[in-house]
Write an enzyme that holds these catalytic residues in place. Structure first.
Site, PDB file in Angstrom:
ATOM      1  N   LYS A  22       0.857  -1.205   0.000  1.00 35.99           N
ATOM      2  CA  LYS A  22       0.000   0.000   0.000  1.00 35.99           C
ATOM      3  C   LYS A  22       0.888   1.248   0.000  1.00 35.99           C
ATOM      4  O   LYS A  22       0.657   2.183  -0.767  1.00 35.99           O
ATOM      5  CB  LYS A  22      -0.880  -0.014   1.249  1.00 35.99           C
ATOM      6  CG  LYS A  22      -1.541   1.310   1.570  1.00 35.99           C
ATOM      7  CD  LYS A  22      -2.379   1.264   2.818  1.00 35.99           C
ATOM      8  CE  LYS A  22      -1.636   1.532   4.077  1.00 35.99           C
ATOM      9  NZ  LYS A  22      -1.346   2.926   4.401  1.00 35.99           N
ATOM     10  N   ASN A  23       1.929   1.238   0.836  1.00 40.43           N
ATOM     11  CA  ASN A  23       2.721   2.462   1.014  1.00 40.43           C
ATOM     12  C   ASN A  23       3.742   2.712  -0.089  1.00 40.43           C
ATOM     13  O   ASN A  23       4.381   3.758  -0.114  1.00 40.43           O
ATOM     14  CB  ASN A  23       3.382   2.460   2.401  1.00 40.43           C
ATOM     15  CG  ASN A  23       2.329   2.652   3.485  1.00 40.43           C
ATOM     16  OD1 ASN A  23       1.164   2.925   3.200  1.00 40.43           O
ATOM     17  ND2 ASN A  23       2.727   2.464   4.731  1.00 40.43           N
ATOM     18  N   CYS A 118      -4.976  12.238  12.620  1.00 36.55           N
ATOM     19  CA  CYS A 118      -5.671  10.954  12.777  1.00 36.55           C
ATOM     20  C   CYS A 118      -5.373  10.496  14.201  1.00 36.55           C
ATOM     21  O   CYS A 118      -4.703  11.200  14.959  1.00 36.55           O
ATOM     22  CB  CYS A 118      -5.185   9.952  11.746  1.00 36.55           C
ATOM     23  SG  CYS A 118      -3.510   9.444  12.054  1.00 36.55           S
ATOM     24  N   ARG A 123      -0.129  14.571  12.644  1.00 36.92           N
ATOM     25  CA  ARG A 123       0.268  14.320  11.259  1.00 36.92           C
ATOM     26  C   ARG A 123       0.406  15.617  10.444  1.00 36.92           C
ATOM     27  O   ARG A 123      -0.233  15.818   9.429  1.00 36.92           O
ATOM     28  CB  ARG A 123      -0.708  13.363  10.561  1.00 36.92           C
ATOM     29  CG  ARG A 123      -1.087  12.123  11.307  1.00 36.92           C
ATOM     30  CD  ARG A 123       0.018  11.104  11.486  1.00 36.92           C
ATOM     31  NE  ARG A 123       0.521  10.529  10.276  1.00 36.92           N
ATOM     32  CZ  ARG A 123       0.005   9.459   9.672  1.00 36.92           C
ATOM     33  NH1 ARG A 123      -1.057   8.906  10.152  1.00 36.92           N
ATOM     34  NH2 ARG A 123       0.540   8.972   8.577  1.00 36.92           N
ATOM     35  N   ASP A 307       5.016   0.789  12.048  1.00 31.68           N
ATOM     36  CA  ASP A 307       3.786   0.110  11.599  1.00 31.68           C
ATOM     37  C   ASP A 307       3.709  -1.325  12.092  1.00 31.68           C
ATOM     38  O   ASP A 307       2.719  -2.003  11.853  1.00 31.68           O
ATOM     39  CB  ASP A 307       3.682   0.128  10.066  1.00 31.68           C
ATOM     40  CG  ASP A 307       3.476   1.537   9.552  1.00 31.68           C
ATOM     41  OD1 ASP A 307       3.668   1.768   8.352  1.00 31.68           O
ATOM     42  OD2 ASP A 307       3.159   2.420  10.368  1.00 31.68           O
ATOM     43  N   ARG A 399      -8.406  -0.994   5.055  1.00 26.74           N
ATOM     44  CA  ARG A 399      -7.659   0.093   4.408  1.00 26.74           C
ATOM     45  C   ARG A 399      -6.315  -0.412   3.898  1.00 26.74           C
ATOM     46  O   ARG A 399      -5.781   0.121   2.946  1.00 26.74           O
ATOM     47  CB  ARG A 399      -7.416   1.229   5.407  1.00 26.74           C
ATOM     48  CG  ARG A 399      -8.634   2.008   5.778  1.00 26.74           C
ATOM     49  CD  ARG A 399      -8.243   3.245   6.517  1.00 26.74           C
ATOM     50  NE  ARG A 399      -7.163   3.938   5.834  1.00 26.74           N
ATOM     51  CZ  ARG A 399      -6.489   4.958   6.369  1.00 26.74           C
ATOM     52  NH1 ARG A 399      -6.782   5.365   7.573  1.00 26.74           N
ATOM     53  NH2 ARG A 399      -5.536   5.555   5.706  1.00 26.74           N
TER      54      ARG A 399
HETATM   55  C1  EPZ Z   1       4.254   7.110   6.246  1.00 28.69           C
HETATM   56  O1  EPZ Z   1       3.475   8.129   6.844  1.00 28.69           O
HETATM   57  C2  EPZ Z   1       3.370   5.874   6.187  1.00 28.69           C
HETATM   58  N1  EPZ Z   1       2.201   6.155   5.373  1.00 28.69           N
HETATM   59  C3  EPZ Z   1       2.935   5.486   7.595  1.00 28.69           C
HETATM   60  O2  EPZ Z   1       2.161   4.293   7.493  1.00 28.69           O
HETATM   61  C4  EPZ Z   1       4.184   5.202   8.418  1.00 28.69           C
HETATM   62  O3  EPZ Z   1       3.802   4.881   9.737  1.00 28.69           O
HETATM   63  C5  EPZ Z   1       5.087   6.444   8.412  1.00 28.69           C
HETATM   64  O4  EPZ Z   1       5.399   6.804   7.047  1.00 28.69           O
HETATM   65  C6  EPZ Z   1       6.389   6.210   9.156  1.00 28.69           C
HETATM   66  O5  EPZ Z   1       7.074   5.147   8.574  1.00 28.69           O
HETATM   67  C7  EPZ Z   1       2.314   6.066   4.027  1.00 28.69           C
HETATM   68  O6  EPZ Z   1       3.370   5.766   3.492  1.00 28.69           O
HETATM   69  C8  EPZ Z   1       1.073   6.339   3.232  1.00 28.69           C
HETATM   70  P1  EPZ Z   1       6.319  10.580   8.199  1.00 28.69           P
HETATM   71  P2  EPZ Z   1       3.990   9.667   6.824  1.00 28.69           P
HETATM   72  O7  EPZ Z   1       6.169  11.801   7.381  1.00 28.69           O
HETATM   73  O8  EPZ Z   1       4.685   9.932   5.548  1.00 28.69           O
HETATM   74  C9  EPZ Z   1       6.170  13.943  11.561  1.00 28.69           C
HETATM   75  C10 EPZ Z   1       0.258   2.957   7.726  1.00 28.69           C
HETATM   76  O9  EPZ Z   1      -0.266   2.394   8.695  1.00 28.69           O
HETATM   77  N2  EPZ Z   1       6.007  14.872  10.424  1.00 28.69           N
HETATM   78  O10 EPZ Z   1       7.540   9.739   8.029  1.00 28.69           O
HETATM   79  O11 EPZ Z   1       2.862  10.521   7.220  1.00 28.69           O
HETATM   80  C11 EPZ Z   1       4.985  12.991  11.698  1.00 28.69           C
HETATM   81  O12 EPZ Z   1       3.970  13.578  12.455  1.00 28.69           O
HETATM   82  C12 EPZ Z   1       0.775   4.369   7.863  1.00 28.69           C
HETATM   83  O13 EPZ Z   1       0.417   2.428   6.598  1.00 28.69           O
HETATM   84  C13 EPZ Z   1       5.997  16.237  10.689  1.00 28.69           C
HETATM   85  O14 EPZ Z   1       6.117  16.666  11.822  1.00 28.69           O
HETATM   86  O15 EPZ Z   1       5.061   9.630   8.010  1.00 28.69           O
HETATM   87  C14 EPZ Z   1       5.610  11.813  12.393  1.00 28.69           C
HETATM   88  O16 EPZ Z   1       5.703  12.083  13.777  1.00 28.69           O
HETATM   89  C15 EPZ Z   1       0.557   4.924   9.256  1.00 28.69           C
HETATM   90  N3  EPZ Z   1       5.843  17.089   9.640  1.00 28.69           N
HETATM   91  C16 EPZ Z   1       7.012  11.761  11.807  1.00 28.69           C
HETATM   92  O17 EPZ Z   1       7.270  13.071  11.273  1.00 28.69           O
HETATM   93  C17 EPZ Z   1       5.715  16.644   8.338  1.00 28.69           C
HETATM   94  O18 EPZ Z   1       5.608  17.474   7.416  1.00 28.69           O
HETATM   95  C18 EPZ Z   1       7.183  10.758  10.678  1.00 28.69           C
HETATM   96  O19 EPZ Z   1       6.144  10.985   9.741  1.00 28.69           O
HETATM   97  C19 EPZ Z   1       5.723  15.250   8.108  1.00 28.69           C
HETATM   98  C20 EPZ Z   1       5.875  14.385   9.163  1.00 28.69           C
END
Ligand code: EPZ
Length: 419
Positions: A22-23, A118, A123, A307, A399
């Site tokens: 998915k990701n 969420c 996020r 995850d 999902r």
């Molecule tokens: C991706 O989310 C994945 N989703 C998530 O999987 C996964 O848990 C996550 O990466 C971490 O590996 C998809 O790929 C669709 P991040 P993403 O940006 O990109 C903070 C699932 O269950 N952050 O690496 O949203 C954020 O809040 C999902 O499949 C900011 O502060 O994760 C988090 O604390 C859940 N500002 C950390 O960074 C930003 O602009 C990492 O988030 C972006 C992120």
């Protein structure tokens, strides 16, 4: 809302075929907006988030031809696409923010809804916005939308992410593909899904190179027609490997390159599993007694994936002795703890660290899913619980896990869907 009735405890045995990731699919589908020529994506998982992304692309004007088994999508974009990504679609799937980069890079304007938070955290998307701004995107936030535009082509820049972010890395790479000149992105996320995205883009004529956490993109004028098969879902594979370790299982996991879950497999060996791998199969035999692991800490790839944190927590509940899990990626990703406690788990939370008593006897109960990965953890707990459990809101599961109830049934889980 459908529920799953699970009659535990179940021994699990047999073969599992892992579906497409998915990701990896989400950023690849978003990146299809860069193309003027048709692009074909294979091995898409048939899960709700992919449907949402396909509907979002259609709402922007893409023509989508799906194969009968719905795992292959041929995407044909119009010359003039819409650039409005509505809240109604974006709110159901945060990954929709990934259309912002391609829209601004290809069409130089976009009105994209902020994804909102969420259950696992606020996020934010500040790293996405600041990186795209450095490439030349101008934007303002109004009524929950990002109103963005650029004066013609984006301009390559050197950008260092303040924190490692999967989505911000993906959005920036996609946007930089058609920017003018060279973009150097430092402190990138390097998850396998991102490498799958850049492999897809390079196949279509992009110019992307990696060196550790630095990604260099030389902009091109356009991308060529291409076909890409999405990689297997490493979180699904990891989940089934945890299940085998948890339930004295004997599983063969197929269709996945084992090395991408090497860290997880090493951890499960420490918990007592016997694991053998060939080039694209994993043979895993769970132990009679699960060993506890003192301090599991989720990290960015190649660390233990966040995850898989909820699934590993269930495993540690059943291990002999005390253990702890530190969640270092998201600020609120212990929603599953309260539900596990209802099954009998003894877990204490201090800030982002969970302290787990082992030797838990799970007694079947009514359970409520909260997010995609927490839901599957509740299913795992129900599989080894004594008696009947009902897991509610299975739409969370749908999902991101393709055909999960049939895959579980085939390996011996007594599971039934309740309408
Ligand atoms: C991706 O989310 C994945 N989703 C998530 O999987 C996964 O848990 C996550 O990466 C971490 O590996 C998809 O790929 C669709 P991040 P993403 O940006 O990109 C903070 C699932 O269950 N952050 O690496 O949203 C954020 O809040 C999902 O499949 C900011 O502060 O994760 C988090 O604390 C859940 N500002 C950390 O960074 C930003 O602009 C990492 O988030 C972006 C992120």
């Amino acid at each position: 809302m459908d529920k799953f009735l699970i009659n535990g405890p179940c021994r699990i045995k047999g073969k599992v075929s892992i579906s497409g990731s998915k990701n990896a699919s989400l950023p690849i589908l978003a990146a299809s907006l860069l193309f003027t020529k048709p692009v074909t994506i294979k091995n898409l998982p048939r899960v709700r988030d992919i449907n949402t992304m396909l509907n979002l692309l259609k709402s922007l004007g893409s023509k989508i031809i799906l194969s009968k088994d719905r795992k292959t999508a041929k995407i044909i974009n119009k010359k003039n696409m819409k650039t409005f990504a509505s809240y109604s679609l974006v709110k159901t799937m945060r990954g929709s923010i990934l259309v912002l980069g391609p829209l601004i890079s290809k069409f130089h304007k976009s009105k994209t809804s902020l994804p909102g938070g969420c259950l696992i955290g606020a996020r934010p998307v500040n790293y996405h916005l600041s990186a795209l701004k450095k490439l030349g995107m101008q934007y303002k936030i109004r009524d929950g939308y990002i109103l963005a535009k650029s004066n013609g082509r984006l301009q390559g820049k050197t950008i260092k992410f303040p924190k490692i972010s999967v989505g911000a890395t993906e959005n920036s790479i996609i946007a930089a593909c058609l920017a003018k000149g060279k973009t150097i992105l430092r402190n990138c996320a390097v998850e396998p899904e991102i490498k799958d995205l850049t492999q897809f883009l390079n196949k279509a004529g992009a110019n992307i190179k990696w060196s550790g956490r630095t990604c260099t993109i030389i902009g091109v004028n356009s991308l060529n027609q291409t076909t890409h098969t999405v990689m297997a879902d490493r979180i699904e594979a990891g989940t089934f490997c945890v299940a085998a370790t948890l339930a004295k299982g004997n599983l063969q996991i197929k269709n996945l390159e084992p090395k991408i879950i090497n860290t997880e497999l090493e951890l499960l060996k420490k918990a007592g599993s016997k694991i053998k791998i060939t080039n694209n199969k994993i043979f895993i035999k769970g132990p009679d007694k699960i060993k506890s692991i003192k301090n599991i800490k989720t990290k960015e790839f190649p660390g233990i994936p966040t995850d898989l944190q909820a699934q590993l927590m269930v495993l540690m509940c059943k291990s002999i002795g005390k253990s702890s899990i530190t969640e270092s990626i998201f600020e609120n990703r212990f929603m599953h703890v309260a539900e596990l406690q209802r099954l009998g788990a003894k877990i204490n939370i201090k800030n982002n660290k969970a302290f787990i008593e082992g030797n838990t006897k799970f007694i079947g109960a009514e359970l409520m899913s909260s997010d995609l990965r927490a839901s599957v953890a509740l299913v795992l707990a129900a599989i080894v619980a004594n008696g009947k459990s009902v897991v509610g809101r299975v739409y969370h599961l749908e999902r991101g896990y393709e055909n999960i109830e049939n895959k579980l049934k085939k390996i011996g889980v007594k599971i039934k869907r309740l309408k």
